[in-house]
Design an enzyme around this catalytic site. Structure first.
Site, short mmCIF file in Angstrom:
data_model
loop_
_atom_site.label_atom_id
_atom_site.label_comp_id
_atom_site.label_asym_id
_atom_site.label_seq_id
_atom_site.Cartn_x
_atom_site.Cartn_y
_atom_site.Cartn_z
N ASP A 165 0.86 -1.19 0.00
CA ASP A 165 0.00 0.00 0.00
C ASP A 165 0.90 1.24 0.00
O ASP A 165 1.38 1.65 -1.05
CB ASP A 165 -0.91 -0.08 1.23
N LYS A 171 -1.27 -1.74 -4.59
CA LYS A 171 -2.26 -0.65 -4.46
C LYS A 171 -1.50 0.67 -4.48
O LYS A 171 -1.11 1.18 -3.43
CB LYS A 171 -3.01 -0.86 -3.14
N ASP A 204 -7.37 -8.98 5.94
CA ASP A 204 -8.32 -8.87 7.06
C ASP A 204 -8.84 -7.46 7.27
O ASP A 204 -8.27 -6.48 6.80
CB ASP A 204 -7.62 -9.30 8.35
C1 PRP Z 1 -0.35 -5.43 5.41
C2 PRP Z 1 0.54 -6.08 4.36
C3 PRP Z 1 1.80 -5.30 4.45
C4 PRP Z 1 1.34 -3.93 4.87
C5 PRP Z 1 1.32 -3.04 3.68
O1 PRP Z 1 -0.10 -6.00 6.65
O2 PRP Z 1 0.74 -7.44 4.61
O3 PRP Z 1 2.70 -5.86 5.38
O4 PRP Z 1 0.02 -4.06 5.40
O5 PRP Z 1 1.01 -1.72 4.04
P1 PRP Z 1 1.97 -0.53 3.67
O6 PRP Z 1 2.46 -0.72 2.27
O7 PRP Z 1 1.05 0.68 3.78
O8 PRP Z 1 3.08 -0.47 4.66
P2 PRP Z 1 -1.04 -5.79 7.92
O9 PRP Z 1 -0.46 -4.69 8.77
O10 PRP Z 1 -2.46 -5.60 7.47
O11 PRP Z 1 -0.85 -7.15 8.72
P3 PRP Z 1 -1.31 -8.64 8.32
O12 PRP Z 1 -0.39 -9.12 7.23
O13 PRP Z 1 -1.14 -9.41 9.59
O14 PRP Z 1 -2.75 -8.58 7.87
#
Ligand code: PRP
Length: 167
Positions: free
Chosen positions: A93, A121, A149
């Site tokens: 993201d 994204k 999630d």
């Molecule tokens: C999600 C995904 C990445 C992060 C991306 O993890 O797995 O690690 O967010 O976001 P960013 O590019 O804005 O840094 P999340 O924190 O949702 O944990 P999870 O994998 O346990 O769902």
């Protein structure tokens, strides 16, 4: 529904074939970032059964909401020095989490370090990062399912859905 099960499975098969081809002579360490990646990774590994590889995991927690402040909660079990590492994520993201992970892993002197993400994204990307394998590029929507999630729910859905997150 944004991406259905059949479309997911077809794309994961393609990614698996491509990765198996690219890493055929490299015996990579495939590193999954917990927890969202588990569903994608389980399918991806089975889409490349011919590849000799190891599998390891990192668990990360972010705090300071969105500031890219990240801590390793669970580290890799084995050294990656001199190894070809393929980091697998469910979604990129802002890119801040991934930047932290890549910088951390680079200090361990892998032979190479590349990224495979199921979802890209780019709408809120804050840092430019090399993404070698991308499953799907998506718009500025909040998605759940297939590992992703909302407050730890919906990871077990077989498709990827757009959801309105609470404010
Ligand atoms: C999600 C995904 C990445 C992060 C991306 O993890 O797995 O690690 O967010 O976001 P960013 O590019 O804005 O840094 P999340 O924190 O949702 O944990 P999870 O994998 O346990 O769902």
């Amino acid at each position: 529904m944004l991406i259905g099960e059949a479309q997911l499975q077809q794309r994961v098969q393609e990614l698996g074939r491509q990765i198996a081809r690219d890493y055929a002579d490299h015996e990579p360490v495939v590193v999954g970032v917990l927890r969202g990646v588990v569903v994608f990774l389980a399918d991806l590994l089975r889409a490349m059964p011919e590849l000799r590889c190891e599998v390891d995991f990192l668990a990360i927690s972010s705090y300071g909401s969105g500031a890219g402040v990240v801590r390793i909660e669970k580290d890799l079990e084995r050294s990656i020095e001199g190894r070809h590492v393929l980091l697998v994520e469910d979604i990129v993201d802002t890119g801040l989490t991934l930047r932290f992970i890549l910088r951390n892993l680079e200090t361990r002197r892998p032979a190479s370090l590349a990224v495979c993400t199921l979802l890209d994204k780019p709408a809120h990307r804050l840092v430019t990062l090399p993404l070698r394998y991308i499953g799907f590029s998506i718009g500025d929507v909040f998605v759940v399912g297939y590992g992703l999630d909302l407050d730890q729910r919906y990871r077990n859905l077989r498709d990827i859905w757009v959801i309105d997150p609470p404010d």
